[in-house]
Write a protein that holds these residues in place. Structure first.
Motif, PDB file in Angstrom:
ATOM      1  N   ASP A  28       0.799  -1.226   0.000  1.00 24.78           N
ATOM      2  CA  ASP A  28       0.000   0.000   0.000  1.00 24.78           C
ATOM      3  C   ASP A  28       0.840   1.289   0.000  1.00 24.78           C
ATOM      4  OD1 ASP A  28       1.002  -0.255   2.536  1.00 24.78           O
ATOM      5  OD2 ASP A  28      -0.879   0.231   3.553  1.00 24.78           O
ATOM      6  N   THR A  29       2.141   1.168  -0.273  1.00 23.00           N
ATOM      7  CA  THR A  29       3.012   2.345  -0.221  1.00 23.00           C
ATOM      8  C   THR A  29       3.991   2.348  -1.398  1.00 23.00           C
ATOM      9  OG1 THR A  29       2.942   2.220   2.192  1.00 23.00           O
ATOM     10  CG2 THR A  29       4.635   3.631   1.227  1.00 23.00           C
ATOM     11  N   ILE A  30       4.089   3.519  -2.033  1.00 19.41           N
ATOM     12  CA  ILE A  30       5.109   3.700  -3.068  1.00 19.41           C
ATOM     13  C   ILE A  30       5.933   4.937  -2.705  1.00 19.41           C
ATOM     14  CG2 ILE A  30       3.748   2.639  -4.904  1.00 19.41           C
ATOM     15  CD1 ILE A  30       3.240   5.447  -6.002  1.00 19.41           C
ATOM     16  N   GLN A  31       7.163   4.932  -3.162  1.00 18.02           N
ATOM     17  CA  GLN A  31       8.050   6.069  -2.937  1.00 18.02           C
ATOM     18  C   GLN A  31       8.433   6.624  -4.305  1.00 18.02           C
ATOM     19  OE1 GLN A  31      11.530   5.163  -0.631  1.00 18.02           O
ATOM     20  NE2 GLN A  31      12.533   7.073  -1.170  1.00 18.02           N
ATOM     21  N   ILE A  32       8.246   7.935  -4.469  1.00 16.21           N
ATOM     22  CA  ILE A  32       8.571   8.594  -5.731  1.00 16.21           C
ATOM     23  C   ILE A  32       9.644   9.637  -5.461  1.00 16.21           C
ATOM     24  CG2 ILE A  32       7.699   9.975  -7.649  1.00 16.21           C
ATOM     25  CD1 ILE A  32       4.911   8.821  -7.030  1.00 16.21           C
ATOM     26  N   ASN A  33      10.793   9.496  -6.120  1.00 20.98           N
ATOM     27  CA  ASN A  33      11.882  10.472  -6.030  1.00 20.98           C
ATOM     28  C   ASN A  33      11.939  11.228  -7.341  1.00 20.98           C
ATOM     29  OD1 ASN A  33      12.775   9.686  -3.436  1.00 20.98           O
ATOM     30  ND2 ASN A  33      13.887   7.969  -4.334  1.00 20.98           N
ATOM     31  N   VAL A  34      11.796  12.549  -7.263  1.00 18.87           N
ATOM     32  CA  VAL A  34      11.816  13.406  -8.446  1.00 18.87           C
ATOM     33  C   VAL A  34      13.088  14.238  -8.403  1.00 18.87           C
ATOM     34  CG1 VAL A  34      10.613  15.230  -9.707  1.00 18.87           C
ATOM     35  CG2 VAL A  34       9.294  13.490  -8.489  1.00 18.87           C
ATOM     36  N   TYR A  35      13.836  14.232  -9.499  1.00 11.55           N
ATOM     37  CA  TYR A  35      15.068  15.002  -9.597  1.00 11.55           C
ATOM     38  C   TYR A  35      14.860  16.119 -10.619  1.00 11.55           C
ATOM     39  CZ  TYR A  35      16.843  10.857  -7.294  1.00 11.55           C
ATOM     40  OH  TYR A  35      17.022   9.827  -6.418  1.00 11.55           O
ATOM     41  N   GLU A  36      14.951  17.355 -10.124  1.00  8.70           N
ATOM     42  CA  GLU A  36      14.763  18.506 -11.002  1.00  8.70           C
ATOM     43  C   GLU A  36      16.018  18.733 -11.838  1.00  8.70           C
ATOM     44  OE1 GLU A  36      12.491  22.066  -9.442  1.00  8.70           O
ATOM     45  OE2 GLU A  36      13.313  21.194  -7.603  1.00  8.70           O
ATOM     46  N   LYS A  37      15.822  19.341 -12.997  1.00  9.96           N
ATOM     47  CA  LYS A  37      16.959  19.722 -13.820  1.00  9.96           C
ATOM     48  C   LYS A  37      17.685  20.873 -13.139  1.00  9.96           C
ATOM     49  CE  LYS A  37      15.380  18.393 -18.374  1.00  9.96           C
ATOM     50  NZ  LYS A  37      15.103  18.831 -19.729  1.00  9.96           N
ATOM     51  N   ALA A  38      18.995  20.850 -13.219  1.00  9.69           N
ATOM     52  CA  ALA A  38      19.795  21.934 -12.651  1.00  9.69           C
ATOM     53  C   ALA A  38      19.739  23.127 -13.593  1.00  9.69           C
ATOM     54  CB  ALA A  38      21.232  21.476 -12.463  1.00  9.69           C
ATOM     55  N   LEU A  39      19.613  24.315 -13.018  1.00  4.34           N
ATOM     56  CA  LEU A  39      19.594  25.525 -13.822  1.00  4.34           C
ATOM     57  C   LEU A  39      21.028  25.926 -14.141  1.00  4.34           C
ATOM     58  CD1 LEU A  39      16.863  27.516 -11.878  1.00  4.34           C
ATOM     59  CD2 LEU A  39      16.593  26.160 -13.945  1.00  4.34           C
ATOM     60  N   ALA A  40      21.313  26.172 -15.414  1.00  5.45           N
ATOM     61  CA  ALA A  40      22.661  26.542 -15.838  1.00  5.45           C
ATOM     62  C   ALA A  40      22.857  28.051 -15.820  1.00  5.45           C
ATOM     63  CB  ALA A  40      22.936  25.992 -17.233  1.00  5.45           C
TER      64      ALA A  40
END
Length: 177
Positions: A28-40
């Motif tokens: 009943d549990t999921i883990q979502i890791n979101v990685y944002e793009k680095a701003l140049a």
């Protein structure tokens, strides 16, 4: 079921997300890791700050500056569209921007502005001091030296000439204004 559904699922059409990992923790549990793009960097356009990633895609438009992200000037473009690439003549400029920003981050150097002239040679601005870096030759060595020179430039107005730096010629001069 979810592990099969989301296995090898790519995230597309979300310009500010680099990757996303989904892990099934329990039934009943999921883990979502979101990685944002680095701003140049960012460009100013019509009174707004348009932030772009390493590929030159405009990922954010803001009325406020974000600390630690350098302004990039000298680029020639006629328009800017959010979530699309900045339309510049030579797209290799984004590799140069990525190289210089990564090196600056590596040596904990924060610049106000990165300027590119018509021949794509770089100049960095630190308050009233400017540092002429030139082309990408010996870029790592130039930035490493710059880390130790910058504290001496605090409060000074002038130009640090590093564009001719090489293994043979290690002469660096500062011209006061």
């Amino acid at each position: 079921y979810l592990s099969i559904l989301y296995r090898n699922k790519e995230i597309k059409d979300i310009p500010f997300i680099e990757t996303m990992d989904i892990t099934i923790v329990s039934a009943d549990t999921i883990q979502i890791n979101v990685y944002e793009k680095a701003l140049a960097g960012y460009v100013e356009f019509l009174g707004r700050y348009m932030y772009f990633d390493k590929d030159g895609t405009i990922v954010e438009s803001s009325e406020e500056k974000t600390a630690g992200i350098p302004q990039v000037t000298g680029l020639k473009y006629g328009y800017v569209i959010l979530y699309q690439k900045l339309p510049v003549e030579d797209e290799s400029i984004f590799k140069q921007i990525l190289s210089i920003t990564q090196l600056l981050n590596k040596y904990d150097i924060f610049t106000d502005k990165i300027y590119f002239d018509d021949s794509l040679e770089m100049t960095l601005y630190f308050g009233d001091a400017k540092v002429m870096i030139g082309n990408q030759d010996y870029l790592d060595e130039k930035i490493m030296k710059l880390k130790y020179i910058l504290p001496e430039l605090t409060g000074k107005k002038g130009t640090l000439r590093m564009e001719n730096y090489s293994e043979d010629m290690k002469n660096i001069t500062f011209q006061l204004e």
